[in-house]
Design an enzyme around this catalytic site. Sequence first.
Site, PDB file in Angstrom:
ATOM      1  N   SER A  37       0.837  -1.191   0.000  1.00  0.00           N
ATOM      2  CA  SER A  37       0.000   0.000   0.000  1.00  0.00           C
ATOM      3  C   SER A  37       0.875   1.245   0.000  1.00  0.00           C
ATOM      4  CB  SER A  37      -0.898   0.012   1.236  1.00  0.00           C
ATOM      5  OG  SER A  37      -1.555   1.262   1.383  1.00  0.00           O
TER       6      SER A  37
ATOM      7  N   TYR B 297      -2.699  -1.246   9.800  1.00  0.00           N
ATOM      8  CA  TYR B 297      -2.706  -1.712   8.411  1.00  0.00           C
ATOM      9  C   TYR B 297      -1.370  -1.377   7.740  1.00  0.00           C
ATOM     10  CZ  TYR B 297      -4.014  -1.796   3.440  1.00  0.00           C
ATOM     11  OH  TYR B 297      -4.068  -2.028   2.093  1.00  0.00           O
TER      12      TYR B 297
END
Length: 257
Positions: A147, A160
Amino acid sequence: MGSLTGKTALVTGASRGIGRAIAERLGREGALVAVHYASNTEAAEHTVKSVVASGGRAFAVPADFGTAGAVDTLFDGVRTGLREHTGAAELDILVNNAGIMGGVAPEELTPDTFDRMMAVNARAPLFAVQRALPMMPDGGRIINISSALTRMALPQEVAYAMSKAAVEMISLHFAQHLGSRGITVNTVAPGVTDNGSEMLRNPEVRAALAGTTAFGRIGEPADVADVVAFLASSDGRWITGGWLDASGGTLLGTSAR
């Protein structure tokens, strides 16, 4: 003849969004695709049908990465499916895409939420690579989806981002470890991508997020899938240990970069 004709691939988290787009693209290129999903059988079968409709081949395999033994369950299913379709349990391409997000303030993050996120987003990809290697011929491809949040701050997704940073270490270290076998290991890092999120249906939110990219739009799953397909092909043979930004130039030129 596609660039992946005769190859086999496993895409985790392929029942929707980026994972579905990756499975569809690899299927169009000729790969037989194992479509992993956690629990939504209907969505996984939709992916399989989509791959088949575009001329590819696919089968679905369930495994909930938040539970004990899930990676073993996954690979038992993958081996069975590959043998049924090809007569052999050989896996050429592994795409570790499955992941879950948090969306809570750092003060509200609980140990249970953190542990589940690390189990799904970091532990499962690590052991998926481990399980895949005996099945993978020399010259195979491993692609880990991370990400852009490992390069910029979004406090409600701290756990995350931590889990995705761990995924990047899988790519870095296994790239060195597997170089002698000609197996490439790379990371692809998407930014905001239209995965069907309710949040992105809000025009104001959508416009604000689109404005953070160099192209002035939110990413589509196919934008990321095309990058993965390149790395999975022979054209990506000289790239390993890489981190490819597939965020559309999110926040270019800012201090977050």
